[in-house]
Enzyme design. Structure first.
Site, PDB file in Angstrom:
ATOM      1  N   ASN A  86       0.963  -1.137   0.080  1.00 19.74           N
ATOM      2  CA  ASN A  86       0.094  -0.043   0.071  1.00 19.74           C
ATOM      3  C   ASN A  86       1.037   1.156  -0.010  1.00 19.74           C
ATOM      4  OD1 ASN A  86      -1.602   2.006   0.596  1.00 19.74           O
ATOM      5  ND2 ASN A  86      -2.646   0.957   2.388  1.00 19.74           N
ATOM      6  N   ARG A 102      -2.587  -1.927  -3.072  1.00 24.43           N
ATOM      7  CA  ARG A 102      -3.907  -1.137  -3.004  1.00 24.43           C
ATOM      8  C   ARG A 102      -3.885  -0.090  -3.960  1.00 24.43           C
ATOM      9  NH1 ARG A 102      -4.628   3.318   1.681  1.00 24.43           N
ATOM     10  NH2 ARG A 102      -6.889   3.739   1.219  1.00 24.43           N
ATOM     11  N   HIS A 104     -11.814   4.312   0.554  1.00 24.02           N
ATOM     12  CA  HIS A 104     -11.668   3.654   1.491  1.00 24.02           C
ATOM     13  C   HIS A 104     -12.259   2.380   1.523  1.00 24.02           C
ATOM     14  CE1 HIS A 104     -10.378   7.311   4.086  1.00 24.02           C
ATOM     15  NE2 HIS A 104      -9.274   6.452   3.726  1.00 24.02           N
ATOM     16  N   ARG A 118      -6.527  17.182   5.573  1.00 26.11           N
ATOM     17  CA  ARG A 118      -7.470  17.496   4.464  1.00 26.11           C
ATOM     18  C   ARG A 118      -8.758  18.189   5.111  1.00 26.11           C
ATOM     19  NH1 ARG A 118      -7.765  11.731   1.893  1.00 26.11           N
ATOM     20  NH2 ARG A 118      -5.847  11.215   2.997  1.00 26.11           N
ATOM     21  N   GLU A 177      -6.623  -3.887   5.663  1.00 21.10           N
ATOM     22  CA  GLU A 177      -6.792  -3.601   4.078  1.00 21.10           C
ATOM     23  C   GLU A 177      -5.624  -4.738   3.614  1.00 21.10           C
ATOM     24  OE1 GLU A 177      -6.000   0.225   5.143  1.00 21.10           O
ATOM     25  OE2 GLU A 177      -7.513   1.013   3.658  1.00 21.10           O
TER      26      GLU A 177
END
Ligand code: AMP
Length: 398
Positions: free
Chosen positions: A8, A92, A180, A240, A378
């Site tokens: 990832n 990913r 996500h 963000r 993940e």
């Protein structure tokens, strides 16, 4: 024995894991993260027991490239393999666009198609793809598989994907995608284990980490989500802004005179918890600070998260469960309690003791809404996708 690696690769970190393939089953062997790439990269890897098996710091080498770090990581992995052989690498990939709804074996054509999506995810996609290319150079014959963060949301209703802009933009790909997805896929899987019939029914899954979003799931399927066209939308995050009056962007450009690049850097890297606190993007640092700006950043994070959660309710038509995951969601009882308190009108109440110890179920017995903490994984989702693809396309891997 066969083994699978997952990667990832982001702008400032690379997460990795090694799994052994035992028949159809996977066993986690080791994994870790290189963090703070670009400033002072540091690598930590742990084995399945959680013991640290590799620590490395590049304190005086902030400029070391992702490619170089991957090369080092790959060289280390080779020393760890023993009699194991890496048969595939799963990545990913943040953006699969409108066309890629399932994991895919990466070839030249796919890489080209994914390059074309870079403008839709300029801060993530280039790093994801650079890792693919770096590994192709290191091991040209090793199959690499792309697993898309957008895929879990691929079956959103047409209305949930549409932005209120002239139709031509939608047709050009300016629409809501959602992100996500690998994390939400893991959550959906765990909910299905806990409640095989309904996967928890109508659930809001809250992925609260440096990046943060929420997903409205109905019986384990995404029906709405807070991130839309980009990973900038929705909740306030570490750096963000999250959802913003679009007029602010116009103002910054036309009145303040900022360039598009400056606005992009402001919204992705200097806003959110960092921007409001003026101190840090890290929730732990903010909790530890006595500065009123740190407290205000936390208050705004909770307010925005509550607002976004409430905005998902119409898509669900009610609420049966909330799931918290990722760094803040898994570890921060204060933030969970404050969000749930704000949503108490929906019928959720916490068991303070269970919440304090990050238990699997943290709602009180009489709470109508079941509130859970489920650690995200993940890497495991990617590894399982790789195995499924190996089985489906066996000949390509033999
Ligand atoms: P992630 O992006 O999932 O790694 O999450 C990173 C965020 O989780 C940062 O804001 C961390 O401060 C936060 N975090 C990690 N551990 C804790 C903790 N024990 N308490 C509060 N926040 C935490």
């Amino acid at each position: 024995m066969k083994a699978i690696v997952t990667l990832n690769a982001g702008s400032s970190s690379i997460k990795f894991a090694l799994y052994e393939l035992l028949g159809d089953n996977l066993r986690f062997d080791a994994g870790g993260k290189i963090e703070e790439i670009g400033t002072a990269p540091r690598l930590r890897a742990r084995n399945a027991e959680g013991d640290i098996i590799l620590e490395r710091d590049w304190l005086h080498d902030g400029g070391i490239s992702h490619e170089h770090l991957l090369e080092d990581l790959f060289a280390w992995a080779a020393t760890q393999l023993g009699d194991r052989e890496i048969v595939a690498i799963g990545h990913r990939i943040v953006h699969g666009g409108q066309n890629f709804a399932a994991p895919r074996l990466i070839d030249d054509a796919l890489l080209e198609a994914l390059d074309a999506l870079i403008p839709l995810a300029p801060l993530h996609q280039p790093h994801n793809l650079a890792a693919v290319r770096a590994l192709r150079a290191l091991a040209p014959d090793l199959p690499q598989i792309a697993c898309f963060d957008t895929a879990f949301h691929h079956d959103l209703s047409p209305l949930a994907t549409r932005l209120p802009l002239p139709r031509a933009f939608h047709d050009q790909g300016v629409r809501r995608y959602g992100f996500h997805g690998l994390s939400y896929e893991h959550i959906a899987g765990r909910l299905r284990e806990a409640d095989p019939g309904r996967a928890g029914g109508r659930v809001i899954a809250a992925h609260l980490g440096n990046g943060a979003s929420m997903c409205a799931m109905r019986e384990g399927k995404s029906v709405d989500t807070t991130m839309g066209f980009t990973a900038l939308d929705g909740l306030m995050m570490g750096t963000r802004s999250g959802a913003l009056d679009p007029g602010v962007v116009l103002h910054l450009q036309t009145q303040v005179g900022m360039s598009a690049q400056e606005v992009e850097a402001l919204l992705y890297k200097k806003s959110g918890l960092l921007g409001v606190s003026g101190l840090s993007s890290d929730m732990r640092t903010l909790h530890a600070s006595e500065a009123p700006e740190a407290a205000e950043a936390i208050d705004l994070f909770v307010r925005q998260a509550t607002r976004q959660a409430a905005a998902l309710i119409p898509a669900l038509g009610g609420l049966d469960g909330i799931v918290f995951t990722a760094g803040i969601g898994e570890n921060d009882p204060v933030i969970r309690a404050r969000i749930c308190e704000n949503l108490s009108w929906l019928g959720c109440g916490l068991d303070a003791e269970a919440n304090a110890r990050n238990a699997g179920v943290i709602s009180a017995e009489q709470s109508r809404v079941v509130v859970r903490v489920i650690p995200t994984d993940e890497e495991a989702v990617i590894a399982h996708h790789v195995v499924d693809l190996i089985k489906a396309e066996g000949s390509a891997f033999s």
